[in-house]
Write an enzyme that holds these catalytic residues in place. Structure first.
Site, PDB file in Angstrom:
ATOM      1  N   ASP A  62       0.807  -1.224   0.000  1.00  0.00           N
ATOM      2  CA  ASP A  62       0.000   0.000   0.000  1.00  0.00           C
ATOM      3  C   ASP A  62       0.839   1.273   0.000  1.00  0.00           C
ATOM      4  O   ASP A  62       2.063   1.226   0.180  1.00  0.00           O
ATOM      5  CB  ASP A  62      -0.964   0.001   1.204  1.00  0.00           C
ATOM      6  N   ASN A 128      -7.700  -2.888  14.352  1.00  0.00           N
ATOM      7  CA  ASN A 128      -9.079  -3.237  13.998  1.00  0.00           C
ATOM      8  C   ASN A 128      -9.140  -4.438  13.048  1.00  0.00           C
ATOM      9  O   ASN A 128     -10.173  -4.702  12.443  1.00  0.00           O
ATOM     10  CB  ASN A 128      -9.799  -2.018  13.378  1.00  0.00           C
ATOM     11  N   HIS A 130      -7.363  -4.875  10.242  1.00  0.00           N
ATOM     12  CA  HIS A 130      -7.121  -4.639   8.814  1.00  0.00           C
ATOM     13  C   HIS A 130      -5.809  -5.269   8.352  1.00  0.00           C
ATOM     14  O   HIS A 130      -4.870  -5.428   9.131  1.00  0.00           O
ATOM     15  CB  HIS A 130      -7.217  -3.155   8.439  1.00  0.00           C
ATOM     16  N   GLU A 135      -9.785  -2.004   5.302  1.00  0.00           N
ATOM     17  CA  GLU A 135     -10.463  -1.744   6.573  1.00  0.00           C
ATOM     18  C   GLU A 135     -11.652  -2.684   6.753  1.00  0.00           C
ATOM     19  O   GLU A 135     -12.115  -3.309   5.792  1.00  0.00           O
ATOM     20  CB  GLU A 135     -10.947  -0.287   6.595  1.00  0.00           C
TER      21      GLU A 135
HETATM   22  C1  GLP Z   1      -0.812   0.215   8.718  1.00  0.00           C
HETATM   23  C2  GLP Z   1      -0.420  -0.508   7.407  1.00  0.00           C
HETATM   24  C3  GLP Z   1      -0.525  -1.988   7.566  1.00  0.00           C
HETATM   25  C4  GLP Z   1       0.117  -2.368   8.879  1.00  0.00           C
HETATM   26  C5  GLP Z   1      -0.747  -1.885  10.016  1.00  0.00           C
HETATM   27  C6  GLP Z   1      -0.085  -2.016  11.379  1.00  0.00           C
HETATM   28  O1  GLP Z   1      -1.913   1.036   8.593  1.00  0.00           O
HETATM   29  N1  GLP Z   1      -1.159  -0.120   6.254  1.00  0.00           N
HETATM   30  O2  GLP Z   1       0.088  -2.632   6.453  1.00  0.00           O
HETATM   31  O3  GLP Z   1       0.211  -3.764   8.987  1.00  0.00           O
HETATM   32  O4  GLP Z   1      -1.213  -0.594   9.806  1.00  0.00           O
HETATM   33  O5  GLP Z   1       0.934  -1.098  11.568  1.00  0.00           O
HETATM   34  P1  GLP Z   1       2.040  -1.235  12.663  1.00  0.00           P
HETATM   35  O6  GLP Z   1       2.898  -2.369  12.259  1.00  0.00           O
HETATM   36  O7  GLP Z   1       2.792   0.076  12.646  1.00  0.00           O
HETATM   37  O8  GLP Z   1       1.336  -1.495  13.943  1.00  0.00           O
END
Ligand code: GLP
Length: 236
Positions: A62, A128, A130, A135
């Site tokens: 992404d 959440n 995702h 989402e």
């Molecule tokens: C972000 C990314 C995800 C990631 C998630 C958790 O929004 N788009 O790919 O896995 O949230 O992030 P983190 O590893 O910083 O907790």
């Protein structure tokens, strides 16, 4: 799902890098990559290893809509800094956040994924549930799309920005259907704040309300969790 419980994110990063090495040694050529705080220790371990990706392709999950590759908050910048500068791939793909024509960009990126079937996809998970930026409520067969980020995701990710208002409200993300077509999936989660999401993903009902729950239907998923993220699981 295979669940591996580790002591902390450092042990988790080591384990994940070992899995990258195994898959690479057995012929994996296309690596799906993730951003966020979670995979940082994995990239550190990969950088310290003798893995050589110069004949391989990477495809990221992404990117924020509106951020240019040289913006320090962009996922392009993150990947460059954490991995690509030190371990370059033959070719690395990410969604183009500067392309504001979302129809054209999502179509282009779906084609990139179709042309480069992913052998190993690395994933984190949102609080959440995702995956990528898909989402709750996203369709399980979705392809790359422009996602309106939820308030909880914007809040969680605002720690990397000066303030909440600076966090982009939209992102381009690989779809759940495309993630599910990866040959193998490796999901990592560290910390107490991920425990609910991990429980729902592993033991809950398969529902679009928890996007990661669809991974229960994938034939080859490994989950690396630290003791905090695993703390609500019924492991025997
Ligand atoms: C972000 C990314 C995800 C990631 C998630 C958790 O929004 N788009 O790919 O896995 O949230 O992030 P983190 O590893 O910083 O907790």
């Amino acid at each position: 799902m295979e669940i591996i419980v580790v002591k902390d994110k450092f042990e988790g990063g080591k384990k994940a890098a070992e899995i990258f090495k195994q898959e690479h040694d057995s012929g994996a050529k296309v690596f799906g990559l993730a951003t966020g705080g979670t995979p940082e220790t994995t990239y550190e371990q990969i950088v310290a290893s003798d893995l050589d990706f110069s004949d391989d392709v990477s495809v990221n999950l992404d990117e924020y809509v509106g951020l240019a590759p040289d913006d320090e908050q962009s996922y392009h910048y993150y990947m460059q800094h954490h991995l690509f500068d030190k371990k370059p791939f033959k070719k690395s793909y990410l969604p183009d956040g500067t392309n504001l024509d979302d129809n054209a960009e999502t179509k282009r990126y779906s084609q990139v994924i179709a042309d480069n079937p992913i052998d190993l996809q690395l994933l984190g998970i949102g609080e959440n549930g995702h995956i990528g930026f898909n989402e709750p409520g996203s369709a399980f067969d979705s392809t790359t799309s422009k996602i309106h980020l939820t308030d909880s995701t914007i809040k969680a990710n605002s720690r990397y920005f000066d303030n909440y208002e600076d966090v982009p409200k939209y992102a381009y993300s690989m779809g759940i259907g495309e993630i599910m077509r990866s040959k193998k999936i490796l999901l990592e989660a560290f910390g107490k704040n991920k425990a609910e999401a991990i429980k729902a993903m592993v033991e809950g009902e398969v529902t679009t309300a928890v996007p990661a729950s669809i991974l229960q239907k994938h034939p080859n998923v490994t989950v690396i969790v630290d003791e905090d993220a695993a703390s609500l699981l019924n492991l025997d």
